[in-house]
Enzyme design. Structure first.
Site, PDB file in Angstrom:
ATOM      1  N   HIS A 163       0.819  -1.221   0.000  1.00 21.99           N
ATOM      2  CA  HIS A 163       0.000   0.000   0.000  1.00 21.99           C
ATOM      3  C   HIS A 163       0.850   1.267   0.000  1.00 21.99           C
ATOM      4  O   HIS A 163       0.339   2.351  -0.253  1.00 21.99           O
ATOM      5  CB  HIS A 163      -0.930   0.009   1.217  1.00 21.99           C
ATOM      6  CG  HIS A 163      -2.009  -1.035   1.125  1.00 21.99           C
ATOM      7  ND1 HIS A 163      -3.308  -0.736   0.829  1.00 21.99           N
ATOM      8  CD2 HIS A 163      -1.951  -2.379   1.243  1.00 21.99           C
ATOM      9  CE1 HIS A 163      -4.031  -1.851   0.789  1.00 21.99           C
ATOM     10  NE2 HIS A 163      -3.214  -2.864   1.042  1.00 21.99           N
ATOM     11  N   ASP A 371       3.545   9.588  -0.725  1.00 21.06           N
ATOM     12  CA  ASP A 371       2.366   8.829  -0.298  1.00 21.06           C
ATOM     13  C   ASP A 371       2.080   7.750  -1.338  1.00 21.06           C
ATOM     14  O   ASP A 371       2.161   8.033  -2.540  1.00 21.06           O
ATOM     15  CB  ASP A 371       1.154   9.786  -0.213  1.00 21.06           C
ATOM     16  CG  ASP A 371       0.191   9.428   0.911  1.00 21.06           C
ATOM     17  OD1 ASP A 371       0.103   8.236   1.244  1.00 21.06           O
ATOM     18  OD2 ASP A 371      -0.467  10.350   1.434  1.00 21.06           O
TER      19      ASP A 371
HETATM   20  C1  GDG Z   1      -2.002   3.914   3.467  1.00 22.45           C
HETATM   21  C2  GDG Z   1      -1.017   4.599   2.517  1.00 22.45           C
HETATM   22  C3  GDG Z   1      -2.770   4.536   0.727  1.00 22.45           C
HETATM   23  C4  GDG Z   1      -8.372   9.700   8.496  1.00 22.45           C
HETATM   24  N1  GDG Z   1      -8.745  10.400   9.578  1.00 22.45           N
HETATM   25  C5  GDG Z   1      -9.999  10.003   9.853  1.00 22.45           C
HETATM   26  C6  GDG Z   1     -10.409   9.046   8.925  1.00 22.45           C
HETATM   27  N2  GDG Z   1      -9.371   8.873   8.106  1.00 22.45           N
HETATM   28  C7  GDG Z   1      -9.390   7.935   6.961  1.00 22.45           C
HETATM   29  C8  GDG Z   1      -9.491   8.683   5.652  1.00 22.45           C
HETATM   30  C9  GDG Z   1      -8.906   7.669   4.673  1.00 22.45           C
HETATM   31  C10 GDG Z   1      -7.897   6.913   5.544  1.00 22.45           C
HETATM   32  O1  GDG Z   1      -8.199   7.193   6.906  1.00 22.45           O
HETATM   33  C11 GDG Z   1      -6.478   7.395   5.295  1.00 22.45           C
HETATM   34  O2  GDG Z   1      -6.043   6.862   4.076  1.00 22.45           O
HETATM   35  P1  GDG Z   1      -4.848   7.507   3.262  1.00 22.45           P
HETATM   36  O3  GDG Z   1      -4.799   6.815   1.947  1.00 22.45           O
HETATM   37  O4  GDG Z   1      -5.078   8.965   3.133  1.00 22.45           O
HETATM   38  O5  GDG Z   1      -3.527   7.296   4.113  1.00 22.45           O
HETATM   39  P2  GDG Z   1      -2.834   6.115   5.022  1.00 22.45           P
HETATM   40  O6  GDG Z   1      -3.568   5.909   6.274  1.00 22.45           O
HETATM   41  O7  GDG Z   1      -1.420   6.540   5.167  1.00 22.45           O
HETATM   42  O8  GDG Z   1      -2.936   4.791   4.113  1.00 22.45           O
HETATM   43  C12 GDG Z   1      -1.779   5.419   1.471  1.00 22.45           C
HETATM   44  C13 GDG Z   1      -3.621   3.720   1.696  1.00 22.45           C
HETATM   45  O9  GDG Z   1      -2.810   3.021   2.653  1.00 22.45           O
HETATM   46  C14 GDG Z   1      -4.490   2.692   0.960  1.00 22.45           C
HETATM   47  O10 GDG Z   1      -3.710   1.853   0.186  1.00 22.45           O
HETATM   48  O11 GDG Z   1      -3.621   5.372  -0.030  1.00 22.45           O
HETATM   49  O12 GDG Z   1      -0.870   5.988   0.558  1.00 22.45           O
HETATM   50  O13 GDG Z   1      -0.105   5.432   3.238  1.00 22.45           O
HETATM   51  O14 GDG Z   1      -9.876   6.756   4.247  1.00 22.45           O
HETATM   52  O15 GDG Z   1     -10.823   9.014   5.410  1.00 22.45           O
HETATM   53  N3  GDG Z   1     -11.620   8.467   8.919  1.00 22.45           N
HETATM   54  C15 GDG Z   1     -12.496   8.846   9.890  1.00 22.45           C
HETATM   55  N4  GDG Z   1     -12.152   9.749  10.850  1.00 22.45           N
HETATM   56  C16 GDG Z   1     -10.945  10.353  10.865  1.00 22.45           C
HETATM   57  O16 GDG Z   1     -10.662  11.175  11.755  1.00 22.45           O
HETATM   58  N5  GDG Z   1     -13.726   8.312   9.909  1.00 22.45           N
END
Ligand code: GDG
Length: 464
Positions: A163, A371
């Protein structure tokens, strides 16, 4: 004996949370996430099993069924949590794979524990997988599992998906047990990445480090073919659009704007509090624009949600201090009584509130230094309906490859970030709607279900 399945997902974390009901009873509840949403239909169809850590330390709960999925918990001790998860996974591999934007820490005892825990996950998969089953291993915490599992069960079809980014050779070569990690991944039949460049880094590394031959994206290993490929992950677009269109969410979005004093421009950031996400540089850009008089307090306001993450890892503790100092500085210099410049939430908000924030924000700032993908960027787009809104997006997020109509910026260039933010703030509504529509169309066809199907299809798994 464990229940056996023809489809097994192995991930560090199980897709469940333990909750206590009002009458004090403990219960498992599905923890919603993109991965489980995408894989749920496949898991149900194949009476699949998900192997992972349940969250606590000590003895693991007994396996159980939840919403058609067989849940198979793997135990971690306190020491293993510290060495395998916080240490090797999150203080060594995570920073190294993100361009070493923080210095990776290398410790012998961490990697020894990483081996032990990976062996445990592989063993669990070997026990639950039926003859000829498909096992799909997820992410950087479990890179040794494919080869460990293949040794025990050569009959299995093994997929691996990373990921996070996969670094260029020069960086990967820092890692003390680099060849072991690479061999671990090469135990899979298909190794999936978010980006084509990452897949290229991987095949080139196989040649550089182990002298393996490859044709295209296919590496020859011990008489087998290991395919590498790019499978950009996505969101459940339809579900996100539905959530944002919910009248209660729309009403909450209006209320948020009113509570902020109905400013002209609401700027939003939503991230795990992680040093790869570029939270500080984004705050700094906002501060300098206020100082230059290019943005004005009362007219522009910023909300930053920084979800607590990996709080026992030192890099994360230092980051929290830096971010909170910056927030304090901005509010101290530019805020007024009742009108702070930055609204900072170091807490997790529920998904309705998150959707309302996306719907309320004129500008979304997604500025990671590196990212794998970044789902927040995609969620923002899905929540906008036909209201426009500007996405400021780092070129170093995987999402930038797909979302070309975003306002792209280089997060290492502070003036560039400031200029891009100003352009986004000043853009004409018609232009914003046009850009948004193109990206929305893309996400409707490229959702998380498509991601899962394309990976499983390449792996040769039959699906309905
Ligand atoms: C890894 C990779 C890749 C965040 N704060 C809250 C909340 N979130 C949710 C967001 C989003 C998820 O968490 C974060 O996903 P990201 O993709 O932005 O980042 P990582 O956590 O670093 O994820 C990344 C991912 O894996 C998938 O392969 O895209 O590059 O680093 O869904 O909405 N959700 C809620 N409350 C929050 O305060 N409900």
């Amino acid at each position: 004996m464990a229940q056996r399945s023809s489809f097994v997902v192995v991930a560090n974390r199980l897709p469940v949370d333990e909750v206590t009901t009002p009458d004090g009873e403990k219960q498992w509840r599905p923890s919603p996430g993109g991965l489980v949403t995408a894989l749920h239909p496949v898991l149900v169809e194949h009476r699949g099993t998900w192997i992972g850590w349940a969250g606590g330390t000590g003895e693991a709960p007994e396996p159980f069924d939840l919403e058609g999925i067989h849940i198979h918990p793997v135990p971690l001790s306190d020491e293993e949590l510290e060495r395998y998860y916080e240490g090797q996974s999150n203080a060594t591999i995570w920073p190294l794979y993100h361009d070493a934007v923080e210095t990776p820490v290398y410790k012998r005892r961490w990697r020894e524990t990483y081996r032990i825990v990976n062996q445990r996950f592989a063993q669990a998969a070997a026990e639950v997988a039926e003859e000829g089953a498909t096992v799909w291993v997820q992410d950087y915490q479990l890179q040794l599992v494919p080869s460990l599992l293949r040794e025990m069960r050569p009959d299995l079809k093994i997929g691996f998906f990373l990921h996070i980014p996969f670094p260029p050779i020069e960086l990967f070569m820092q890692m003390p047990f680099r060849a072991e990690i690479l061999r671990g991944l090469l135990g899979a039949d298909l190794v999936g990445f978010q980006q084509r460049l990452a897949a290229q880094n991987f095949v080139r590394l196989a040649r550089h480090l182990l002298g393996l031959r490859y044709t295209g994206q296919s590496i020859q290993v011990d008489g087998r073919e290991v395919k590498a490929g790019a499978f950009p992950i996505s969101i459940d677009t339809k579900e996100m659009e539905r959530l944002a269109a919910d009248p209660a969410v729309q009403a909450r979005a209006k209320q948020i704007r009113a509570e902020l004093g109905d400013p002209k421009t609401v700027i939003l950031g939503v991230d795990r509090l992680d040093y790869t996400k570029g939270i500080e540089l984004r705050l700094k850009a906002f501060r300098e624009l206020l100082a230059d008089g290019k943005l004005n307090i009362g007219e522009a306001v910023m909300i930053q949600v920084a979800t607590p993450s990996r709080e026992r890892v030192e890099h994360y503790q230092t980051l929290r201090v830096k971010v909170e100092r910056e927030v304090g500085r901005i509010n101290g210099e530019f805020g007024r009584v009742g009108t702070p410049a930055v609204h900072y939430l170091h807490q997790s908000v529920d998904k309705q509130e998150l959707a309302a924030m996306y719907a309320a924000a004129d500008v979304m700032m997604v500025t990671p230094l590196r990212d794998g993908m970044n789902l927040v960027a995609k969620e923002y787009i899905a929540c906008r309906g036909d209201t426009g809104g500007a996405l400021v997006l780092s070129e170093f997020a995987g999402a930038a490859t797909e979302l070309r109509q975003a306002f792209l910026c280089n997060p290492h260039d502070p003036d560039g970030v400031k200029d891009t933010l100003l352009r986004a703030v000043a853009a004409e509504p018609a232009e914003l709607k046009r850009r948004m529509r193109v990206m929305q169309r893309h996400l409707r066809t490229h959702d998380v279900a498509r991601w899962a199907h394309s990976f499983l299809d390449e792996l040769g798994v039959d699906e309905e």
